[in-house]
Design a protein around this motif. Structure first.
Motif, mmCIF file in Angstrom:
data_model
loop_
_atom_site.group_PDB
_atom_site.id
_atom_site.type_symbol
_atom_site.label_atom_id
_atom_site.label_comp_id
_atom_site.label_asym_id
_atom_site.label_seq_id
_atom_site.Cartn_x
_atom_site.Cartn_y
_atom_site.Cartn_z
ATOM 1 N N GLY A 173 0.797 -1.215 0.000
ATOM 2 C CA GLY A 173 0.000 0.000 0.000
ATOM 3 C C GLY A 173 0.827 1.260 0.000
ATOM 4 O O GLY A 173 2.045 1.235 0.190
ATOM 5 N N GLN A 178 -5.114 5.017 2.622
ATOM 6 C CA GLN A 178 -5.458 4.327 1.386
ATOM 7 C C GLN A 178 -5.788 2.859 1.660
ATOM 8 O O GLN A 178 -6.741 2.303 1.097
ATOM 9 N N LEU A 179 -5.010 2.234 2.542
ATOM 10 C CA LEU A 179 -5.301 0.852 2.906
ATOM 11 C C LEU A 179 -6.667 0.727 3.585
ATOM 12 O O LEU A 179 -7.418 -0.211 3.318
ATOM 13 N N GLU A 182 -9.373 1.099 0.884
ATOM 14 C CA GLU A 182 -9.480 -0.099 0.047
ATOM 15 C C GLU A 182 -10.177 -1.231 0.796
ATOM 16 O O GLU A 182 -11.034 -1.925 0.240
ATOM 17 N N ARG A 183 -9.796 -1.402 2.057
ATOM 18 C CA ARG A 183 -10.445 -2.452 2.842
ATOM 19 C C ARG A 183 -11.914 -2.141 3.045
ATOM 20 O O ARG A 183 -12.773 -3.028 2.969
ATOM 21 N N VAL A 185 -13.947 -0.460 1.136
ATOM 22 C CA VAL A 185 -14.696 -0.699 -0.100
ATOM 23 C C VAL A 185 -14.962 -2.194 -0.274
ATOM 24 O O VAL A 185 -16.062 -2.610 -0.672
ATOM 25 N N GLU A 186 -13.961 -3.017 0.036
ATOM 26 C CA GLU A 186 -14.160 -4.468 -0.045
ATOM 27 C C GLU A 186 -15.183 -4.947 0.979
ATOM 28 O O GLU A 186 -16.058 -5.776 0.674
ATOM 29 N N HIS A 206 -20.578 4.120 -0.408
ATOM 30 C CA HIS A 206 -19.337 4.184 -1.183
ATOM 31 C C HIS A 206 -18.950 5.641 -1.446
ATOM 32 O O HIS A 206 -17.767 6.020 -1.304
ATOM 33 N N GLU A 210 -15.452 7.642 -0.111
ATOM 34 C CA GLU A 210 -14.554 8.386 -0.996
ATOM 35 C C GLU A 210 -14.452 9.853 -0.567
ATOM 36 O O GLU A 210 -13.369 10.452 -0.583
#
Length: 329
Positions: A173, A178-179, A182-183, A185-186, A206, A210
């Motif tokens: 990452g 950012q990590l 990303e997590r 969003v998953e 979502h 962001e």
């Protein structure tokens, strides 16, 4: 049917930790673990009436296997003897109380899995003490705050679990935020498939993630955090002092990630642990991300045969409601 350990399996490893004349009298498997087995082993012929054994046997891990897992990723489910020992050394070196290690063995000659024998802190959890003796718990809580201050004041330009950094590897990452994004969003995608409320609000959730991420400014220093510190992961010894357990996820990361979890788990008691100077933008992003994680993770765990299913469903349902509430703030 999962096969857990028993007195016979531990009859070789425990006497090696305590002495040749020691005999295993009884073994109690303690409730709650999802990644490793935790056993209280009662003995005779030893000054220690009991010890705790951690077993990282495959049968003790209730989490479904994940595909293409990066073992250096800060959010991979930390488990194993190597992360435990690295965390234990780091915290003990700082003067942060953790159970003493009596024996650690990854040879699998005496026991069919990586295993550690540690001292038994017999005073119970801080979670229980908060219910039964709030005054005594308050002293332990203040000591815990001082321990966390010491940890969070340890700084590194690199983030990642301590065992990963110790061996010279780099966590994946570009940044902590950012990590986390990303997590999140998953987790949102997975939760949306499993929870109707989250599913119906997936698009605005979502967008909110962001939006919150754009408010976070870059950072180059990271503090040492436990990563999953609730009152159930703090024992209190006979003298009333706190002792940290479940430390395998110890890592350098944004301390706001720790404080979000502390706030959720300690509730009304969190003000004793709160500190000034935390980044509000990170707290906002990390709170929503944490809520989504606490929906997706319990539901993921229920894909397998984890026995304590009701509490996992309750955690997921509660955090789904809280995640949706964050949309209107």
């Amino acid at each position: 049917m999962r096969q857990f350990t028993d007195s016979e399996a531990l009859s070789g490893i425990v006497p090696e930790a305590l002495g040749a004349g020691v005999r295993v009298v009884r073994v109690d498997r303690l409730r709650g673990g999802s990644k490793k087995g935790v056993y209280r082993v009662h003995t005779s012929g030893s000054r220690a009436a009991s010890v705790i054994v951690y077993s990282w046997a495959e049968a003790e891990d209730f989490w479904p296997a994940a595909e293409a897992v990066d073992p250096a990723h800060p959010f991979v489910h930390a488990s194993g003897l190597a992360p435990f020992l690295a965390a234990q050394r780091r915290l003990d070196g700082l003067g942060v109380r953790v159970p003493g290690v009596l024996l650690a063995d990854d040879s699998r000659r005496r026991y069919p899995a990586d295993v550690a024998v540690v001292e038994d802190i017999a005073g119970g959890t801080l979670e229980a003490l908060l219910e039964t003796d709030p005054a005594r718990a308050s002293h332990a809580l203040n000591e815990l705050a001082a321990m966390l201050d010491l940890m969070h004041q340890q700084h590194s330009q690199h983030y990642g679990r301590v065992d990963v950094l110790e061996r010279g590897d780099k966590a994946s990452g570009d940044s902590c935020e950012q990590l986390v994004l990303e997590r999140a969003v998953e987790d949102l995608a997975e939760a949306a498939e499993r929870d109707p409320g989250i599913g119906s609000a997936a698009a605005p959730l979502h967008v909110r993630l962001e939006e919150l991420a754009t408010r976070v400014a870059p950072r180059t220093q990271h503090g040492l955090i436990h990563g999953e510190l609730g009152p159930d992961h703090v024992l209190v010894d006979a003298s009333g002092h706190p002792v940290l357990i479940d430390i395998e996820g110890l890592m350098f990361f944004d301390v706001e990630w720790e404080h979000v979890f502390l706030r959720l788990r300690f509730g009304d008691r969190y003000p004793a642990l709160s500190r000034p100077g935390l980044d509000p933008a990170r707290l906002d992003l990390y709170m929503l991300a944490m809520r989504l994680s606490l929906v997706a993770d319990p539901l993921r765990l229920l894909d397998g045969d984890f026995p304590h299913r009701t509490v996992m469903r309750e955690i997921a349902e509660h955090n789904a409601k809280e995640a949706l509430a964050l949309l209107v703030q």
